[in-house]
Design a protein around this motif. Sequence first.
Motif, PDB file in Angstrom:
ATOM      1  N   ASN A   1       0.828  -1.202   0.000  1.00 20.11           N
ATOM      2  CA  ASN A   1       0.000   0.000   0.000  1.00 20.11           C
ATOM      3  C   ASN A   1       0.865   1.256   0.000  1.00 20.11           C
TER       4      ASN A   1
ATOM      5  N   SER B   1       0.496   4.252  -2.658  1.00 20.40           N
ATOM      6  CA  SER B   1       0.250   5.634  -2.213  1.00 20.40           C
ATOM      7  C   SER B   1       1.338   6.570  -2.709  1.00 20.40           C
TER       8      SER B   1
ATOM      9  N   GLU C   1       0.859   9.831  -5.114  1.00 22.53           N
ATOM     10  CA  GLU C   1       1.300  11.139  -4.639  1.00 22.53           C
ATOM     11  C   GLU C   1       2.336  11.746  -5.579  1.00 22.53           C
TER      12      GLU C   1
END
Length: 905
Positions: A45, A49, A53
């Motif tokens: 994860n 992420s 980003e």
Amino acid sequence: MAFVKNLAYEASAGSGKTFMLVVRYLTLLFQGADASKILALTFTNKAASEMSERIVETLEHLETRGELDEIIKESGMSKEKILTQRAKVLTSFLNAHTKIMTIDSFFTQILRKFSLYVGLMPDFTTYASQHEIKLLSRFLKEVSVAGKKELLVALALESNKRVSDIFQLLNEFYEKEEEFGSISFQKSSLKEYEDQALQALTQLQNIVKNCKGASATLLKAVEADSFDVLRSKSWIGKETLEYWVFKKCYTPEMDSALHTIQDALRAYNRAKEQNFFYGLRELTSIYKKAKKALYQEESELGFSDVTQLVYTILHRLDDSEFLYFRLDATIEHMLLDEFQDTSIMQYKILKPLISEIVSGQGVFESGSFFFVGDVKQSIYRFRGGVSALFGEVARENHTEVKKLLTNYRSQREVIEFVNRVFEEKITNYSPQLSRKEADGGYVEVIENDELLEATLTQVERLISLGAALNDIAILCATNGDGEEIKNLLQNRAIEVVTETTTKLINQRSVKAILEYLKYLYFEEDIYRHNFFALIDQKSMPLPKLDVTRIKLFDIIKQCIERYGLFSDDFHIIRFLDAVAKYEDIDALIFEYERLDVSAAASDLSGVRVLTVHKSKGLEYKHVIVMDRLKRAPASRDSIIYEYDGIILQNVYLRTAGRDTIDTAYANALAKEKALVREDSLNALYVAFTRAKEHLFVIKKSEHSSFELLDLEVGSFGSLKVEQQEQRHERKTKKLPYENLYYGTQSEILALENEGEEDLQAINFGLALHYMLEMIPAFSLDAIADAKNMLLNKYGFILTPKEIDDICMRVERLLQHSEFLNLIKEGRYYKEKALRYKNNLRYLDLLVQKEDGSFIVIDYKSAMNFQDKHRKQVNYYKEAVRNITNAEVEGYLCYLLEDSIEIVAV
């Protein structure tokens, strides 16, 4: 440069893997690809992420980012055109239903979409409480019904495992079921092979008996009264018996008997192995049945079940081709991260999608396939990863492979050290290049058998030079080793961050909310008290909520708002995001310990201590790689899986001594040992390449896990630590909260006085304050209830005499005229919380008179330290006066053994 639709990058450590993933993704967007049709799969994860980003951050500041030049090269578009489209692309990305996720999340989405095809409801969970225990219980019942108890026990004995450990073997067979292909297992009798071997032994014994020169040693060597004793003979592995023990009596007939014994043993071992695997497959069928019953009845899945069921849906059902078509319609481009860690089963699921994309036909005319990885960082073989997959998939799909060799992470000395160490050790190793500006760095290899102290020395050395705690990482072989060094550092007042402390559920703010939820669910006061202790507030009644009617998210949100919790706490934000998937409080209460979400890194401070496997994908300025505290255990795996590339070729049952007479088994064992060595080398490569500036390797003199690297003690480069603007000072450990903390002044008193009073006196004072707090009204009638509460909390600490003494003192206070006059005709507040000058204190008794003035009363059980008591009450008076702008009086109320003394302050 033309855009390459079918491309892979072999990306060495620190060579910009995430950078290239982001460039590829953005290039597709600028070329007009729909973000909702780009599938980008990662393994964690955190990586998913980070990629999302980075995409947004790059688009927002594209004109100043290094990705811009690469996008220009990849897309063939002009800089002006890209920057003109930037805002539109960003808006489109933010509004799209993007598919940047872990491979497990992707498979879970597929299973929810098509779950009814395997008799599973879409609301299944993979976080079920006690799932493994329930599965084991169900399996054992099914075994009993099928009459296979004896088989289960026999297999446990054969593999030298407990019955519960057979579960692991069953799960291996369950996960690899589709890999077995044409491998089949046949059940057969072992007796014929035993008889053959014993008959040949008799021939050998007769030859020896008829030899006049036979020594006692030789006669004993051929002595065996059973097949098992024969199997243990060391001469069985010899190519010929023409050696010193047998030499005086040697004849060619001896070798003939030897080869007959060896052939019989080979056949015996293989037959026994076949019987074992045949039985294991029988039990695997029952295991699958138990799993199916559990997921159909309770919608509970184990973590490996998702992959297995998705494979079944997309490969084994009549509608599989149609279902793949439905997936194809939503995916045109595929990007895969850390491809060396992909399991064969995962690849088999993705393979039809990849094949369609690389075909370039129909809707996939503009499709693309892209993956990145580093075979040198393949360290998850125990989880099903096969390092050969990277090359096999590239060849199978005719993928163009490029190498990324420039290391953008580490300084030159670190890079050159890694190159020297691994160039001759890792097959097809390509030396990394350093950037021109990365001309510093420091590496030191230290030999010291006191590993913990040596590691501590280097940590203290770095701290003394100005290194920030957050920039130091200690990499260990095992969690146990990490626990040892963590304890040592903490004993030296050095803050530490470990995998446990980085878990979201172990953060104070999240713990508080969980205790709040437990109270609402179980209605046990202990959880209410814990909640208030964790938020530094006085314990008080909590309003009842109907948790069956209110959404979990709303319950938590109300708690945060009502108690003004943690306005700048990023852990809370992460927690709210994490609990969004839980529909009700039941699901979270029983499953939160499985919540594998990391805390907000910005709120964690300390030296990082973690295993090498957990360090993958991370980087730190200063890295200390610590040798194993204990010698590495020998491999205990019962089963050896022999691969030819990515194809499972054969399966063997590990058998001591078998490699001396069975060439096929010996080759499989050699391959396994080579893979184990490769795993070790890759793990060390991962460990050393986490360092950005400084690397310390601390090894033992014997039985070192670094032995295969041939490291020499010494140092390279210059140790220079850039001074930090804000250094993290070494701090003492925080005092842990107690489960039964009620938020009263009692604990504060204990901390203030523990160095000045003995423990029994402290407990007496705490209990006296507690009874005065719990008394509902200042009347003699209330003493009985307050005494019961006192007994509940302190009855096991204080003696009956001390309990009676406290009750007498309180009774005497309630009849004391001066005290009663002080509280007369006023509103009083017991254990009133007072926050002043960033300090939290609790007033024993605060009385508000009708004229608006206040009286502060502080209880004491002895007249020692009167100067200190006066200062304390004066502080309270000053605080109340400044907060209320009212007149304030202060009194010390001494509840002594034989009298009450009221002293004005």
